[in-house]
Design a protein around this motif. Structure first.
Motif, PDB file in Angstrom:
ATOM      1  N   ASP A  41      23.414  61.595  89.810  1.00  0.00           N
ATOM      2  CA  ASP A  41      23.266  62.275  90.190  1.00  0.00           C
ATOM      3  C   ASP A  41      21.501  63.013  90.120  1.00  0.00           C
ATOM      4  O   ASP A  41      20.975  62.705  89.214  1.00  0.00           O
ATOM      5  N   GLU A  45      18.345  66.235  91.019  1.00  0.00           N
ATOM      6  CA  GLU A  45      17.948  67.936  91.099  1.00  0.00           C
ATOM      7  C   GLU A  45      16.724  67.946  92.103  1.00  0.00           C
ATOM      8  O   GLU A  45      16.396  66.861  92.031  1.00  0.00           O
ATOM      9  N   ASP A  94      15.909  72.982  99.948  1.00  0.00           N
ATOM     10  CA  ASP A  94      16.678  72.779  99.328  1.00  0.00           C
ATOM     11  C   ASP A  94      18.212  72.768  98.091  1.00  0.00           C
ATOM     12  O   ASP A  94      18.706  72.368  98.141  1.00  0.00           O
ATOM     13  N   PHE A  95      18.159  74.153  98.064  1.00  0.00           N
ATOM     14  CA  PHE A  95      19.092  75.052  97.696  1.00  0.00           C
ATOM     15  C   PHE A  95      19.756  75.482  98.118  1.00  0.00           C
ATOM     16  O   PHE A  95      21.858  75.572  97.976  1.00  0.00           O
ATOM     17  N   THR A 155      21.711  70.837  97.627  1.00  0.00           N
ATOM     18  CA  THR A 155      22.067  70.741  96.462  1.00  0.00           C
ATOM     19  C   THR A 155      21.052  71.516  95.552  1.00  0.00           C
ATOM     20  O   THR A 155      20.966  72.552  95.294  1.00  0.00           O
ATOM     21  N   ASP A 156      21.578  71.254  94.001  1.00  0.00           N
ATOM     22  CA  ASP A 156      20.741  72.665  92.325  1.00  0.00           C
ATOM     23  C   ASP A 156      19.135  71.935  92.974  1.00  0.00           C
ATOM     24  O   ASP A 156      18.531  70.941  93.192  1.00  0.00           O
ATOM     25  N   VAL A 157      18.540  73.014  92.542  1.00  0.00           N
ATOM     26  CA  VAL A 157      17.495  73.400  92.305  1.00  0.00           C
ATOM     27  C   VAL A 157      16.854  73.538  91.097  1.00  0.00           C
ATOM     28  O   VAL A 157      17.427  74.735  90.439  1.00  0.00           O
ATOM     29  N   THR A 158      15.687  73.279  90.685  1.00  0.00           N
ATOM     30  CA  THR A 158      15.498  73.313  89.172  1.00  0.00           C
ATOM     31  C   THR A 158      13.355  73.670  89.062  1.00  0.00           C
ATOM     32  O   THR A 158      13.112  73.053  90.030  1.00  0.00           O
ATOM     33  N   LYS A 190      16.387  64.241  84.317  1.00  0.00           N
ATOM     34  CA  LYS A 190      17.949  63.459  84.873  1.00  0.00           C
ATOM     35  C   LYS A 190      16.223  63.081  86.407  1.00  0.00           C
ATOM     36  O   LYS A 190      15.375  63.386  86.324  1.00  0.00           O
TER      37      LYS A 190
END
Length: 302
Positions: free
Chosen positions: A115, A117, A129-130, A133-136, A142
């Motif tokens: 998993d 980000e 990328d959003f 998948t998850d973007v931070t 992680k």
């Protein structure tokens, strides 16, 4: 030029906007042959060994430069021409949106991945990328796919969490070991009688890429511009033999076409898998995401 041009099933172009990007899209699949897939997979281990090592999560745990790569290539008259291997590829989100087979393949292989980000630098101008998948905006322990340029040293401490390249992003030295291009330090080393492509030692997004063609085809550069580019790089440049892309006829115009296809590493099976991608066509040899480019889905040969 190939003996026959690819012919689209329809000549209706769409203006498509995805994630803030507007571009021309044609729902015409162009096949990336099985023989081309097999050829790329045979060459990936050579690329992996040649790419500079970093202290990343993926390198330490799996001895690889990246979990996902993009191959820019052309198939002309049945022959595969490998242009580049991008170890931290962009365009995943747009491809995920437009190509259902790619979306299904990526979703499937991600079940074998940790998993993670995507961490995007605020200096980066846009990210898709959003869409996949998850973007931070900050690290949280992680694994990460880090969208930052190599000179952004504030991200270098995150190298142990990276699933792809960081400081070595866009490094092109692998091409010398793979026999794709040669290193030169002077314009005097060039053969101006034949077409070629000049590349920087490190870089991406077609920046500082110059095409020489004696026939002065659209998208090629002048001898003066290329000479100056080499002279201004004291460490030299890479020179790749020019391989003409195939062509596709869209609305009565013949455009040069290349494939931007992705391969992912299956951590369970310990092997690289073809995921699919998009074809990109333009009436200009410098094929990239310009406003006059056309995109469509790359399909796997059944």
């Amino acid at each position: 030029m190939p003996k026959e041009l690819l012919q689209p099933d329809t000549e209706t172009l769409k203006k498509t906007t995805i994630g803030g990007w507007e571009f021309n899209y044609l729902e015409k699949g162009v096949v990336f042959p099985k023989s081309a897939v097999e050829s790329v997979i045979l060459q990936i281990p050579n690329w992996s060994r040649a790419f500079p090592k970093e202290e990343t999560w993926i390198q330490k745990n799996h001895n690889l430069p990246s979990l996902i790569i993009r191959v820019d290539a052309a198939v002309n008259d049945g022959n595969l021409f490998l242009y580049e291997i991008e170890e931290r590829p962009a365009g995943i989100g747009i491809t995920y949106t437009l190509n259902k087979d790619f979306r299904n393949n990526l979703d499937d292989i991600r079940t074998t991945w940790p998993d993670f980000e995507v961490l995007v630098s605020p200096e980066r101008k846009g990210s898709d990328d959003f869409l996949w998948t998850d973007v931070t905006s900050q690290a949280n322990g992680k694994p990460l796919l880090i969208r930052a340029e190599p000179e952004e040293s504030q991200y270098h401490h995150l190298e142990p969490q990276s699933i792809s390249s960081l400081r070595k992003k866009g490094h092109k030295g692998y091409g010398v070991e793979m026999g794709l291009w040669n290193h030169i330090t002077s314009p005097d080393q060039l053969d101006w009688m034949v077409p070629f492509v000049v590349k920087p030692l490190q870089g991406s997004k077609t920046r500082n890429v110059f095409i020489w063609h004696p026939d002065k085809l659209p998208g090629s550069h002048t001898r003066t511009k290329i000479t100056n580019a080499i002279s201004n790089n004291p460490n030299g440049v890479y020179v790749q033999p020019f391989c003409e892309p195939s062509k596709i006829n869209i609305e009565g115009e013949d455009l040069w076409l290349l494939h931007r296809v992705y391969f992912g590493y299956d951590l369970d099976m310990k092997e690289w898998r073809f995921l699919g991608g998009l074809w990109n066509a333009r009436n200009n040899l410098k094929i990239h995401g310009a406003s006059d480019s056309v995109f469509g889905p790359t399909e796997e040969e059944k």
